[in-house]
Motif scaffolding. Structure first.
Motif, PDB file in Angstrom:
ATOM      1  N   LYS A  70       0.853  -1.189   0.000  1.00  0.00           N
ATOM      2  CA  LYS A  70       0.000   0.000   0.000  1.00  0.00           C
ATOM      3  C   LYS A  70       0.885   1.233   0.000  1.00  0.00           C
ATOM      4  O   LYS A  70       1.855   1.307   0.749  1.00  0.00           O
ATOM      5  CB  LYS A  70      -0.913   0.032   1.224  1.00  0.00           C
ATOM      6  CG  LYS A  70      -1.799   1.283   1.284  1.00  0.00           C
ATOM      7  CD  LYS A  70      -2.607   1.344   2.568  1.00  0.00           C
ATOM      8  CE  LYS A  70      -3.537   2.557   2.585  1.00  0.00           C
ATOM      9  NZ  LYS A  70      -2.810   3.837   2.579  1.00  0.00           N
ATOM     10  N   LYS A  71       0.546   2.172  -0.857  1.00  0.00           N
ATOM     11  CA  LYS A  71       1.331   3.395  -0.933  1.00  0.00           C
ATOM     12  C   LYS A  71       1.085   4.241   0.311  1.00  0.00           C
ATOM     13  O   LYS A  71      -0.051   4.568   0.647  1.00  0.00           O
ATOM     14  CB  LYS A  71       0.947   4.190  -2.182  1.00  0.00           C
ATOM     15  CG  LYS A  71       1.832   5.398  -2.430  1.00  0.00           C
ATOM     16  CD  LYS A  71       1.476   6.063  -3.749  1.00  0.00           C
ATOM     17  CE  LYS A  71       2.394   7.244  -4.024  1.00  0.00           C
ATOM     18  NZ  LYS A  71       2.058   7.890  -5.326  1.00  0.00           N
TER      19      LYS A  71
ATOM     20  N   SER B  65      -7.880   4.068   2.641  1.00  0.00           N
ATOM     21  CA  SER B  65      -8.035   4.408   1.234  1.00  0.00           C
ATOM     22  C   SER B  65      -6.661   4.612   0.601  1.00  0.00           C
ATOM     23  O   SER B  65      -5.707   5.014   1.275  1.00  0.00           O
ATOM     24  CB  SER B  65      -8.854   5.698   1.087  1.00  0.00           C
ATOM     25  OG  SER B  65     -10.136   5.568   1.654  1.00  0.00           O
ATOM     26  N   GLY B  66      -6.564   4.307  -0.686  1.00  0.00           N
ATOM     27  CA  GLY B  66      -5.298   4.521  -1.365  1.00  0.00           C
ATOM     28  C   GLY B  66      -4.987   3.451  -2.384  1.00  0.00           C
ATOM     29  O   GLY B  66      -5.836   2.629  -2.737  1.00  0.00           O
ATOM     30  N   GLU B  67      -3.738   3.460  -2.854  1.00  0.00           N
ATOM     31  CA  GLU B  67      -3.298   2.548  -3.900  1.00  0.00           C
ATOM     32  C   GLU B  67      -2.683   1.282  -3.303  1.00  0.00           C
ATOM     33  O   GLU B  67      -1.827   1.351  -2.422  1.00  0.00           O
ATOM     34  CB  GLU B  67      -2.272   3.234  -4.807  1.00  0.00           C
ATOM     35  CG  GLU B  67      -2.842   4.407  -5.582  1.00  0.00           C
ATOM     36  CD  GLU B  67      -1.805   5.045  -6.483  1.00  0.00           C
ATOM     37  OE1 GLU B  67      -0.678   4.515  -6.570  1.00  0.00           O
ATOM     38  OE2 GLU B  67      -2.119   6.073  -7.110  1.00  0.00           O
ATOM     39  N   TYR B  68      -3.131   0.129  -3.827  1.00  0.00           N
ATOM     40  CA  TYR B  68      -2.610  -1.173  -3.414  1.00  0.00           C
ATOM     41  C   TYR B  68      -2.102  -1.909  -4.652  1.00  0.00           C
ATOM     42  O   TYR B  68      -2.613  -1.720  -5.756  1.00  0.00           O
ATOM     43  CB  TYR B  68      -3.699  -2.005  -2.732  1.00  0.00           C
ATOM     44  CG  TYR B  68      -4.144  -1.486  -1.376  1.00  0.00           C
ATOM     45  CD1 TYR B  68      -3.686  -2.084  -0.199  1.00  0.00           C
ATOM     46  CD2 TYR B  68      -5.031  -0.412  -1.273  1.00  0.00           C
ATOM     47  CE1 TYR B  68      -4.104  -1.615   1.040  1.00  0.00           C
ATOM     48  CE2 TYR B  68      -5.439   0.064  -0.041  1.00  0.00           C
ATOM     49  CZ  TYR B  68      -4.979  -0.538   1.114  1.00  0.00           C
ATOM     50  OH  TYR B  68      -5.377  -0.062   2.335  1.00  0.00           O
ATOM     51  N   TRP B  69      -1.107  -2.759  -4.463  1.00  0.00           N
ATOM     52  CA  TRP B  69      -0.593  -3.571  -5.564  1.00  0.00           C
ATOM     53  C   TRP B  69       0.145  -4.786  -5.007  1.00  0.00           C
ATOM     54  O   TRP B  69       0.405  -4.875  -3.805  1.00  0.00           O
ATOM     55  CB  TRP B  69       0.334  -2.752  -6.468  1.00  0.00           C
ATOM     56  CG  TRP B  69       1.643  -2.348  -5.838  1.00  0.00           C
ATOM     57  CD1 TRP B  69       2.830  -3.025  -5.866  1.00  0.00           C
ATOM     58  CD2 TRP B  69       1.894  -1.157  -5.069  1.00  0.00           C
ATOM     59  NE1 TRP B  69       3.805  -2.340  -5.186  1.00  0.00           N
ATOM     60  CE2 TRP B  69       3.259  -1.187  -4.684  1.00  0.00           C
ATOM     61  CE3 TRP B  69       1.111  -0.077  -4.668  1.00  0.00           C
ATOM     62  CZ2 TRP B  69       3.839  -0.170  -3.921  1.00  0.00           C
ATOM     63  CZ3 TRP B  69       1.698   0.920  -3.900  1.00  0.00           C
ATOM     64  CH2 TRP B  69       3.038   0.873  -3.547  1.00  0.00           C
TER      65      TRP B  69
ATOM     66  N   THR C 165      -1.743  -1.099 -10.083  1.00  0.00           N
ATOM     67  CA  THR C 165      -2.277  -0.631  -8.804  1.00  0.00           C
ATOM     68  C   THR C 165      -3.803  -0.602  -8.845  1.00  0.00           C
ATOM     69  O   THR C 165      -4.417  -0.465  -9.899  1.00  0.00           O
ATOM     70  CB  THR C 165      -1.761   0.779  -8.472  1.00  0.00           C
ATOM     71  OG1 THR C 165      -2.166   1.690  -9.501  1.00  0.00           O
ATOM     72  CG2 THR C 165      -0.246   0.793  -8.359  1.00  0.00           C
TER      73      THR C 165
ATOM     74  N   ASN D 259      -6.940   1.411  -6.831  1.00  0.00           N
ATOM     75  CA  ASN D 259      -7.191   2.552  -5.960  1.00  0.00           C
ATOM     76  C   ASN D 259      -8.483   2.331  -5.173  1.00  0.00           C
ATOM     77  O   ASN D 259      -9.583   2.416  -5.717  1.00  0.00           O
ATOM     78  CB  ASN D 259      -7.288   3.833  -6.795  1.00  0.00           C
ATOM     79  CG  ASN D 259      -7.060   5.080  -5.954  1.00  0.00           C
ATOM     80  OD1 ASN D 259      -7.266   5.062  -4.748  1.00  0.00           O
ATOM     81  ND2 ASN D 259      -6.651   6.152  -6.594  1.00  0.00           N
TER      82      ASN D 259
ATOM     83  N   THR E 140     -11.243   3.152  -2.141  1.00  0.00           N
ATOM     84  CA  THR E 140     -11.809   4.270  -1.370  1.00  0.00           C
ATOM     85  C   THR E 140     -12.679   3.723  -0.248  1.00  0.00           C
ATOM     86  O   THR E 140     -13.578   2.911  -0.484  1.00  0.00           O
ATOM     87  CB  THR E 140     -12.677   5.187  -2.261  1.00  0.00           C
ATOM     88  OG1 THR E 140     -11.878   5.712  -3.314  1.00  0.00           O
ATOM     89  CG2 THR E 140     -13.256   6.335  -1.446  1.00  0.00           C
TER      90      THR E 140
ATOM     91  N   SER F 291     -15.138   6.945  -8.470  1.00  0.00           N
ATOM     92  CA  SER F 291     -14.163   5.923  -8.837  1.00  0.00           C
ATOM     93  C   SER F 291     -14.007   5.937 -10.347  1.00  0.00           C
ATOM     94  O   SER F 291     -14.966   6.203 -11.078  1.00  0.00           O
ATOM     95  CB  SER F 291     -14.593   4.528  -8.369  1.00  0.00           C
ATOM     96  OG  SER F 291     -14.436   4.402  -6.971  1.00  0.00           O
TER      97      SER F 291
END
Length: 246
Positions: free
Chosen positions: A64-65, A94-98, A109, A111, A113, A192
């Motif tokens: 996660k960023k 919330s945020g970017e996961y990869w 990634t 995103n 929410t 989104s």
């Protein structure tokens, strides 16, 4: 000899087709799976992330960023192998996961929410293929029956629906954008992004480890064809010499 060369060419073509399909599947197979399968989530619910299609990769984990450390694993999260489960999500989740492997390979990634509101938009987690049917659904946290909803794209109203969903029968690149929905008396969802892609097979970039084998087969086929052509030329000259001697 001509038959042999033709068979080798056909086999090479079939091998390239199989390789092409394999590489395309390999590219599409590596992704981050989100459960429940949506980009928006209600606060205090559970969300899981898992890495799919990274067979045999070492050090695989969900990331996660964040400002401190890019990892899904925290004191309140449960991470087992590539599976990371957040039992109770908060807005800060919330945020970017990869997904990321030990040697630095990454998936696209996603995103996420997390909202404290009563309405979310259920939309595809990953980019959709051009021409596919796409369903956007407006979900009310407190409603137990079917609701009517309004849908917006890039801030503009595009549909008032008597149901809780909007269907795009054949999605195209023009349908890309930021979507949200609203329910009268309950509020509206966050936005989104819906991304539409024309999926193309990029075999060389994805499957470069197979190139030496393909190169060897190509050189072998070309060599066989040249050898067969030379042999046929010699045989024809010999036959021509026999005819002149009669």
């Amino acid at each position: 000899m001509e038959v042999t060369a033709l068979r080798l060419m056909i086999n090479m073509w079939l091998l390239l087709q199989v390789q092409d399909n394999y590489c395309a599947l390999k590219a599409d197979a590596a992704f981050l799976r989100v459960t429940p399968a949506r980009l928006q989530h209600f606060e205090y619910k559970s969300v899981s992330f898992d890495c799919e299609g990274f067979d045999g990769e070492l050090g695989l984990r969900v990331m996660k960023k964040s400002q401190n450390a890019n990892t899904c694993s925290t004191n309140r999260n449960i991470q087992k192998g590539s599976l990371c489960t957040i039992e109770t999500v908060y807005i800060d989740d919330s945020g970017e996961y990869w997904c990321e492997t030990g040697d630095g390979k990454k998936s696209d990634t996603v995103n996420i929410t997390v909202t404290a509101g009563s309405v979310i938009l259920e939309s595809p987690v990953h980019p959709v293929k051009e021409g596919d049917a796409v369903t956007l659904r407006c979900k009310n946290k407190t409603a137990s029956s079917t609701i009517s909803a309004s849908f917006y794209k890039n801030g503009f109203l595009i549909k008032n629906s008597s149901a809780d969903n909007m269907i795009i029968p054949s999605v195209s690149r023009s349908d890309e954008g930021l979507y949200r929905c609203s329910v009268s008396g309950s509020g509206e969802s966050p936005q989104s992004r819906l991304t539409v892609r024309v999926f193309q097979k990029e075999t060389i970039a994805i499957c470069s480890d197979q190139l030496p084998v393909l190169l060897y087969l190509f050189v072998r086929i070309v060599g066989t064809m040249l050898w067969a052509a030379l042999l046929l030329l010699v045989l024809r000259k010999r036959d021509s010499g026999k005819d002149r001697g009669k």
